[in-house]
Write a protein that holds these residues in place. Structure first.
Motif, PDB file in Angstrom:
ATOM      1  N   VAL A 134       0.804  -1.220   0.000  1.00 18.47           N
ATOM      2  CA  VAL A 134       0.000   0.000   0.000  1.00 18.47           C
ATOM      3  C   VAL A 134       0.837   1.270   0.000  1.00 18.47           C
ATOM      4  N   MET A 135       2.163   1.133   0.045  1.00 16.57           N
ATOM      5  CA  MET A 135       3.018   2.324   0.135  1.00 16.57           C
ATOM      6  C   MET A 135       3.220   3.002  -1.216  1.00 16.57           C
ATOM      7  N   PHE A 136       2.618   2.447  -2.247  1.00  9.86           N
ATOM      8  CA  PHE A 136       2.855   2.955  -3.600  1.00  9.86           C
ATOM      9  C   PHE A 136       1.668   3.751  -4.155  1.00  9.86           C
ATOM     10  N   PHE A 137       0.640   3.981  -3.322  1.00  8.80           N
ATOM     11  CA  PHE A 137      -0.495   4.785  -3.778  1.00  8.80           C
ATOM     12  C   PHE A 137      -0.023   6.202  -4.117  1.00  8.80           C
ATOM     13  N   SER A 138      -0.431   6.706  -5.284  1.00 10.25           N
ATOM     14  CA  SER A 138      -0.082   8.078  -5.644  1.00 10.25           C
ATOM     15  C   SER A 138      -0.816   9.077  -4.765  1.00 10.25           C
ATOM     16  N   LEU A 178      25.996   3.415  -2.168  1.00 15.21           N
ATOM     17  CA  LEU A 178      25.677   3.971  -3.483  1.00 15.21           C
ATOM     18  C   LEU A 178      26.080   5.440  -3.564  1.00 15.21           C
ATOM     19  N   ARG A 179      25.870   6.185  -2.482  1.00 13.49           N
ATOM     20  CA  ARG A 179      26.190   7.611  -2.492  1.00 13.49           C
ATOM     21  C   ARG A 179      27.695   7.875  -2.601  1.00 13.49           C
ATOM     22  N   ARG A 180      28.513   6.918  -2.210  1.00  9.35           N
ATOM     23  CA  ARG A 180      29.962   7.077  -2.367  1.00  9.35           C
ATOM     24  C   ARG A 180      30.360   7.123  -3.840  1.00  9.35           C
ATOM     25  N   HIS A 181      29.541   6.488  -4.668  1.00  8.20           N
ATOM     26  CA  HIS A 181      29.901   6.337  -6.073  1.00  8.20           C
ATOM     27  C   HIS A 181      29.029   7.166  -7.009  1.00  8.20           C
ATOM     28  N   VAL A 182      27.812   7.478  -6.590  1.00 12.62           N
ATOM     29  CA  VAL A 182      26.883   8.250  -7.426  1.00 12.62           C
ATOM     30  C   VAL A 182      26.607   9.565  -6.699  1.00 12.62           C
ATOM     31  N   HIS A 183      27.324  10.603  -7.079  1.00 16.91           N
ATOM     32  CA  HIS A 183      27.282  11.848  -6.315  1.00 16.91           C
ATOM     33  C   HIS A 183      26.061  12.702  -6.635  1.00 16.91           C
ATOM     34  N   ASP A 184      25.384  12.398  -7.737  1.00 15.09           N
ATOM     35  CA  ASP A 184      24.186  13.166  -8.073  1.00 15.09           C
ATOM     36  C   ASP A 184      22.904  12.436  -7.679  1.00 15.09           C
ATOM     37  N   LEU A 185      23.033  11.457  -6.788  1.00 15.52           N
ATOM     38  CA  LEU A 185      21.859  10.712  -6.340  1.00 15.52           C
ATOM     39  C   LEU A 185      20.945  11.650  -5.555  1.00 15.52           C
ATOM     40  N   GLU A 186      19.698  11.725  -5.975  1.00 15.00           N
ATOM     41  CA  GLU A 186      18.767  12.652  -5.327  1.00 15.00           C
ATOM     42  C   GLU A 186      18.351  12.121  -3.951  1.00 15.00           C
ATOM     43  N   PRO A 187      18.178  13.024  -2.986  1.00  9.40           N
ATOM     44  CA  PRO A 187      17.730  12.577  -1.658  1.00  9.40           C
ATOM     45  C   PRO A 187      16.293  12.079  -1.723  1.00  9.40           C
ATOM     46  N   PRO A 188      15.914  11.203  -0.814  1.00  8.91           N
ATOM     47  CA  PRO A 188      14.527  10.702  -0.819  1.00  8.91           C
ATOM     48  C   PRO A 188      13.544  11.819  -0.523  1.00  8.91           C
ATOM     49  N   VAL A 189      12.384  11.736  -1.145  1.00  6.32           N
ATOM     50  CA  VAL A 189      11.315  12.692  -0.904  1.00  6.32           C
ATOM     51  C   VAL A 189      10.402  12.119   0.184  1.00  6.32           C
ATOM     52  N   PRO A 190      10.294  12.784   1.329  1.00  6.78           N
ATOM     53  CA  PRO A 190       9.453  12.240   2.401  1.00  6.78           C
ATOM     54  C   PRO A 190       8.020  12.000   1.937  1.00  6.78           C
ATOM     55  N   ARG A 191       7.480  10.850   2.308  1.00  8.05           N
ATOM     56  CA  ARG A 191       6.092  10.456   2.061  1.00  8.05           C
ATOM     57  C   ARG A 191       5.781  10.222   0.581  1.00  8.05           C
ATOM     58  N   ALA A 192       6.784  10.251  -0.286  1.00 12.40           N
ATOM     59  CA  ALA A 192       6.549   9.955  -1.696  1.00 12.40           C
ATOM     60  C   ALA A 192       6.267   8.464  -1.855  1.00 12.40           C
ATOM     61  N   PRO A 193       5.492   8.079  -2.881  1.00 11.21           N
ATOM     62  CA  PRO A 193       5.230   6.650  -3.091  1.00 11.21           C
ATOM     63  C   PRO A 193       6.528   5.854  -3.173  1.00 11.21           C
ATOM     64  N   GLY A 194       6.601   4.789  -2.419  1.00  9.09           N
ATOM     65  CA  GLY A 194       7.808   3.979  -2.380  1.00  9.09           C
ATOM     66  C   GLY A 194       7.878   3.206  -1.082  1.00  9.09           C
ATOM     67  N   PRO A 195       8.965   2.454  -0.864  1.00  8.45           N
ATOM     68  CA  PRO A 195       9.044   1.579   0.302  1.00  8.45           C
ATOM     69  C   PRO A 195       8.854   2.276   1.638  1.00  8.45           C
ATOM     70  N   PHE A 196       9.274   3.555   1.752  1.00 11.52           N
ATOM     71  CA  PHE A 196       9.224   4.222   3.049  1.00 11.52           C
ATOM     72  C   PHE A 196       8.202   5.353   3.090  1.00 11.52           C
ATOM     73  N   ALA A 197       7.165   5.247   2.282  1.00  9.93           N
ATOM     74  CA  ALA A 197       6.115   6.265   2.272  1.00  9.93           C
ATOM     75  C   ALA A 197       5.420   6.376   3.616  1.00  9.93           C
ATOM     76  N   PHE A 198       5.358   5.271   4.378  1.00 10.77           N
ATOM     77  CA  PHE A 198       4.654   5.258   5.660  1.00 10.77           C
ATOM     78  C   PHE A 198       5.604   5.002   6.826  1.00 10.77           C
ATOM     79  N   GLU A 199       6.794   5.590   6.757  1.00  7.32           N
ATOM     80  CA  GLU A 199       7.750   5.373   7.836  1.00  7.32           C
ATOM     81  C   GLU A 199       7.408   6.172   9.094  1.00  7.32           C
ATOM     82  N   GLU A 200       6.433   7.099   8.998  1.00  5.34           N
ATOM     83  CA  GLU A 200       6.031   7.915  10.148  1.00  5.34           C
ATOM     84  C   GLU A 200       4.668   7.446  10.674  1.00  5.34           C
ATOM     85  N   ARG A 201       4.623   7.105  11.935  1.00  5.52           N
ATOM     86  CA  ARG A 201       3.363   6.666  12.549  1.00  5.52           C
ATOM     87  C   ARG A 201       2.255   7.708  12.382  1.00  5.52           C
ATOM     88  N   ASP A 202       2.587   8.969  12.655  1.00  5.57           N
ATOM     89  CA  ASP A 202       1.571  10.012  12.601  1.00  5.57           C
ATOM     90  C   ASP A 202       0.989  10.148  11.201  1.00  5.57           C
TER      91      ASP A 202
END
Length: 292
Positions: A134-138, A178-202
């Motif tokens: 369910v973490m992938f809902f847009s 990965l960040r040691r080798h890919v310097h333009d890796l974008e930071p994660p977007v909080p609450r964006a669809p993906g594995p950690f979309a629901f990492e916050e209880r609130d």
């Protein structure tokens, strides 16, 4: 035997997640389904125990993937129960249907559909279950509201989702490499669809409240997870990391030099977490229960 493949109840799918899972990502996850089941199977079973499916119940399995959870649900609701597994990935659904055929289970079918916009089911369901689907809902609130519309009054929603990424070394540490080798890796977007979309209880509680659910409970689950399969070797764990997850995504657009560098560093990481029963990394998740 499972019912024939169906799309009859599917609403139109958006181009994002559906395209991703219909292509290379879905094919790779289908190929690695035994390793993925080994990794997340204990979490899925803990969530299923919390759901407590009963004989005769109608169950909707959201993001059913390669079918392990749908098959277990079908076993738990017999006699008389039914399970509908829903996923946007044709490659994963092909594996699920083959596994259901081999198990010769009745009362189980699979739909290629986006559960967040699923138009209808044959009858209101008693239980909506999801293992990391369910973490992938847009639009999470709209997606959960749609699931509630498919449930009977008082029906149960139970799902497992990953907790804070900092508590999930299986994901956080490879990204550090990965960040040691890919310097333009974008930071994660909080609450964006993906594995950690629901990492916050609130955030979970807020979304479910907006979607109209009651009696929301969020329990923490923590346990090491197997990487690369049960009793996997270091080499099998490295192959898994390079094939599934952020490293795999980065490698699609870059040359073999990066693959060699990542493989070397991931080998060291896997060796640091290897033991007599394979390669294990700390993991943290939430098991969420609510009522329609």
């Amino acid at each position: 035997m499972p019912d024939a493949p169906e799309k009859a109840f599917s609403a139109a799918k958006g181009p994002g997640q559906a395209d991703l899972w219909a292509g290379k990502t879905g094919e790779t996850w289908a190929a690695f389904h035994p390793e993925l089941d080994a990794m997340v199977g204990p979490l899925g079973r803990a969530a299923m125990d919390a759901a407590d499916p009963q004989p005769g119940e109608r169950v909707l399995d959201v993001g059913c993937g390669a079918g392990e959870t749908a098959l277990e649900l079908a076993r738990r609701v017999r006699p008389g129960g039914t399970v509908t597994g829903v996923d946007v990935s044709p490659p994963l659904l092909a594996v699920a249907r083959a596994r259901a055929d081999a198990a010769d289970l009745s009362g189980i079918r699979f739909l290629e559909a986006d559960a967040g916009t699923l138009a209808a089911t044959d009858a209101p369901v008693d239980l909506v279950y999801s293992r990391l689907g369910v973490m992938f809902f847009s639009d999470p609130a709209a997606g959960f509201a749609n699931l509630r519309r498919l449930m009977r009054t008082g029906g149960r929603l139970v799902f497992a989702c990953w907790g804070p990424r900092a508590e999930n070394a299986w994901a956080a540490l490879p990204v550090e490499i990965l960040r040691r080798h890919v310097h333009d890796l974008e930071p994660p977007v909080p609450r964006a669809p993906g594995p950690f979309a629901f990492e916050e209880r609130d955030h979970i509680a807020s979304v479910l409240e907006e979607a109209g659910y009651a009696d929301v409970e969020i329990a923490r689950w923590a346990s090491p997870v197997a990487i690369g399969g049960w009793d996997a070797s270091v080499e099998e764990a490295v192959r898994f990391f390079l094939s599934v997850g952020p490293a795999a995504a980065a490698l699609r657009d870059r040359g073999p030099g990066l693959r060699a560098a990542l493989a070397r560093d991931l080998d060291g990481l896997a060796r640091a977490h290897a033991g007599p029963s394979g390669v294990r990394f700390p993991a943290s998740a939430f098991i969420v229960t609510a009522k329609a």
